[in-house]
Design an enzyme around this catalytic site. Structure first.
Site, PDB file in Angstrom:
ATOM      1  N   CYS A 130       0.806  -1.226   0.000  1.00 36.85           N
ATOM      2  CA  CYS A 130       0.000   0.000   0.000  1.00 36.85           C
ATOM      3  C   CYS A 130       0.826   1.256   0.000  1.00 36.85           C
ATOM      4  CB  CYS A 130      -0.931   0.019   1.210  1.00 36.85           C
ATOM      5  SG  CYS A 130      -0.102   0.382   2.770  1.00 36.85           S
ATOM      6  N   GLN A 276       2.783  -3.003 -27.414  1.00 35.95           N
ATOM      7  CA  GLN A 276       2.993  -2.003 -28.455  1.00 35.95           C
ATOM      8  C   GLN A 276       1.965  -0.874 -28.442  1.00 35.95           C
ATOM      9  OE1 GLN A 276       5.775  -2.008 -30.778  1.00 35.95           O
ATOM     10  NE2 GLN A 276       6.380  -3.337 -29.068  1.00 35.95           N
TER      11      GLN A 276
END
Length: 289
Positions: A130, A276
């Protein structure tokens, strides 16, 4: 600038016995898992003859690069602002059990460094997942004297960004062993891998990278691209800003507060950098499409 090792040989893992199920058939096998242990960070400060020592933080981390993790934590939490403020850092010799010796580090501040006692009176507990709690506003981060990010670059070709996740993964030796670690990596604007650290916690991995840069006197990191393996949270943007990093790319999604913070800091923030494609959330002028 002098180059520390990109990564060290993986030693932070353990073995366990598992049942591997394929269809309805189960077989027993040995598996490799990432190690997770607590690290206590202690701080020494004050003039000679009047030194004080106290626990500053306890974080769950993957053992390894512990001095870098502690140094990065001190910098990104505003306890120190330069390498000169850190007189030394080592495993603490004052632990009571031998098995805990490598789970406690002590950072000694230079005698001339002024320490904000109210900040130290707050004992942190940082989980590996966290991050550090308490950063509730961007104004609080601005007040921590973050470096001003450069307004003249660096400029990165759009195609270079596509190559970074594969280069990061290829260098993740520990991930290949365990499959359970996050990574933070620094790249040059031309895509050269400069530094990589792994940890079970995203924030710890970044603190290790920033700590290594601090100890090697690289800061501010005005000419690098940071790639993190998970999502881009506000805490990661804050830590990157403290280190002077102008371009933060994440394999996952950014949060709304991360986007707002990056915009206010003048940082370039990229998300979903994989397969990509990627999104530019702010600071698009640094990416040459």
């Amino acid at each position: 600038m002098p180059t520390p090792p990109v990564f060290l040989p993986p030693t932070s893992y353990d073995y366990c016995t598992v049942q591997r199920v394929a269809g309805t058939q189960a077989t027993e096998a040995s598996d490799v898992v990432a190690a997770e242990e607590p690290l206590e960070i202690r701080l020494g400060y004050g003039p000679a003859g009047q030194r004080e020592h106290r626990t500053l933080a306890i974080t769950m981390r993957t053992p390894g690069h512990d001095m870098e993790l502690a140094a990065g934590f001190l910098l990104t939490e505003g306890i120190i602002h330069s390498r000169a403020a850190l007189a030394g850092i080592r495993y603490c010799p004052d632990v009571t059990k031998d098995e805990e010796r490598e789970n406690v580090v002590r950072a000694e501040l230079a005698e001339t460094v002024a320490v904000a006692l109210p900040r130290l009176e707050r004992h942190f507990y940082t989980s590996s997942s966290c991050g550090v709690c308490g950063k509730t506003s961007i104004d609080a981060v601005h007040a921590a004297s973050c470096p001003v990010l450069p307004t003249d670059g660096p400029y990165v070709e759009a195609a270079i960004i596509h190559e970074l996740p594969e280069r990061q993964r290829a260098a993740q030796a520990l991930f290949e062993q365990t499959g359970g670690l996050h990574a933070a990596a620094l790249f040059s604007p031309t895509g050269e891998l400069l530094l990589l650290r792994e940890d079970v916690g995203r924030h710890n991995a970044l603190d290790k990278v920033i700590g290594a840069a601090l100890l090697h006197e690289w800061l501010p990191l005005h000419n690098v691209v940071l790639l993190v393996s998970g999502r881009a949270s506000f805490e990661l943007v804050q830590k990157a800003a403290v280190a002077g990093i102008p371009v933060l790319a994440a394999v996952g999604a950014p949060s709304s507060l991360a986007v707002r913070a990056a915009h206010d800091f003048g940082m370039t923030l990229l998300g979903f950098v994989r397969q990509q494609r990627y999104n530019i959330y702010c600071g698009a002028w640094r990416i040459r499409v």
